[in-house]
Design a protein around this motif. Structure first.
Motif, mmCIF file in Angstrom:
data_model
loop_
_atom_site.group_PDB
_atom_site.id
_atom_site.type_symbol
_atom_site.label_atom_id
_atom_site.label_comp_id
_atom_site.label_asym_id
_atom_site.label_seq_id
_atom_site.Cartn_x
_atom_site.Cartn_y
_atom_site.Cartn_z
ATOM 1 N N UNK A 13 0.796 -1.228 0.000
ATOM 2 C CA UNK A 13 0.000 0.000 0.000
ATOM 3 C C UNK A 13 0.831 1.281 0.000
ATOM 4 N N UNK A 14 1.948 1.315 0.757
ATOM 5 C CA UNK A 14 2.755 2.542 0.762
ATOM 6 C C UNK A 14 3.289 2.838 -0.632
ATOM 7 N N UNK A 15 3.644 1.781 -1.386
ATOM 8 C CA UNK A 15 4.174 1.965 -2.738
ATOM 9 C C UNK A 15 3.064 2.409 -3.688
ATOM 10 N N UNK A 16 1.847 1.928 -3.488
ATOM 11 C CA UNK A 16 0.730 2.387 -4.300
ATOM 12 C C UNK A 16 0.501 3.885 -4.077
ATOM 13 N N UNK A 17 0.543 4.312 -2.821
ATOM 14 C CA UNK A 17 0.372 5.734 -2.499
ATOM 15 C C UNK A 17 1.501 6.541 -3.132
ATOM 16 N N UNK A 18 2.749 6.091 -2.921
ATOM 17 C CA UNK A 18 3.909 6.798 -3.453
ATOM 18 C C UNK A 18 3.835 6.936 -4.966
ATOM 19 N N UNK A 19 3.560 5.836 -5.646
ATOM 20 C CA UNK A 19 3.532 5.840 -7.107
ATOM 21 C C UNK A 19 2.428 6.740 -7.653
ATOM 22 N N UNK A 20 1.260 6.709 -7.038
ATOM 23 C CA UNK A 20 0.151 7.530 -7.524
ATOM 24 C C UNK A 20 0.423 9.020 -7.324
ATOM 25 N N UNK A 21 0.946 9.390 -6.157
ATOM 26 C CA UNK A 21 1.242 10.799 -5.920
ATOM 27 C C UNK A 21 2.352 11.265 -6.854
ATOM 28 N N UNK A 22 3.383 10.451 -7.031
ATOM 29 C CA UNK A 22 4.479 10.817 -7.936
ATOM 30 C C UNK A 22 3.966 11.007 -9.358
ATOM 31 N N UNK A 23 3.106 10.098 -9.817
ATOM 32 C CA UNK A 23 2.566 10.204 -11.176
ATOM 33 C C UNK A 23 1.708 11.461 -11.329
ATOM 34 N N UNK A 24 0.889 11.754 -10.340
ATOM 35 C CA UNK A 24 0.051 12.957 -10.401
ATOM 36 C C UNK A 24 0.900 14.221 -10.407
ATOM 37 N N UNK A 25 1.976 14.226 -9.620
ATOM 38 C CA UNK A 25 2.858 15.402 -9.579
ATOM 39 C C UNK A 25 3.579 15.579 -10.912
ATOM 40 N N UNK A 26 4.093 14.492 -11.466
ATOM 41 C CA UNK A 26 4.820 14.587 -12.743
ATOM 42 C C UNK A 26 3.900 14.991 -13.891
ATOM 43 N N UNK A 27 2.635 14.587 -13.807
ATOM 44 C CA UNK A 27 1.674 14.929 -14.861
ATOM 45 C C UNK A 27 1.143 16.351 -14.714
ATOM 46 N N UNK A 28 1.500 17.011 -13.605
ATOM 47 C CA UNK A 28 1.028 18.374 -13.376
ATOM 48 C C UNK A 28 -0.355 18.447 -12.764
#
Length: 121
Positions: A13-28
């Motif tokens: 779950x921590x990796x799911x949270x990390x990956x989703x937030x990182x993707x949203x940040x990179x996508x703007x």
């Protein structure tokens, strides 16, 4: 910010949270400077333990995706230059270590290709 945790996924779950937030940040979709929910608030929203979200935030900070400002909270950091700079630094460190270990150029490159294949499944 809408995150979805798949309890059936083999990804922690921590990796799911990390990956989703990182993707949203990179996508703007999460603009630079946006204040993220507190660890406790996001944990409650997602039905996770606070330590799980705290770990995701720590890893995001280590990756340069977010910045933590103590009681002022956690905000989205400017990631473009930071991500490329950190990747270049990691690549240089790997190249130096591979050379010290006596790997040939082709052996070192093959190890990178294998690792990237695993990371980008």
């Amino acid at each position: 910010m809408h995150l979805v945790i798949d309890a059936q996924s083999p990804v922690p779950p921590y990796e799911q949270v990390r990956a989703q937030i990182a993707a949203l940040a990179r996508a703007g979709e999460l603009p630079v400077g946006l204040k993220l929910p507190t660890v406790r608030a996001l944990a409650e929203q997602l039905g996770l333990a606070a330590n799980t979200v705290a770990r995701a935030y720590r890893e995001l900070e280590a990756d340069g995706v977010v910045e933590t400002h103590g009681r002022a909270g956690t905000t989205v950091a400017p990631t473009g230059d930071t991500a490329h700079r950190q990747a270049a630094t990691a690549a240089a460190e790997y190249a130096a270590r591979a050379a010290r270990l006596g790997l040939t150029h082709d052996e070192a490159l093959a190890a990178v290709v294998t690792a990237l294949g695993v990371a980008y499944r």
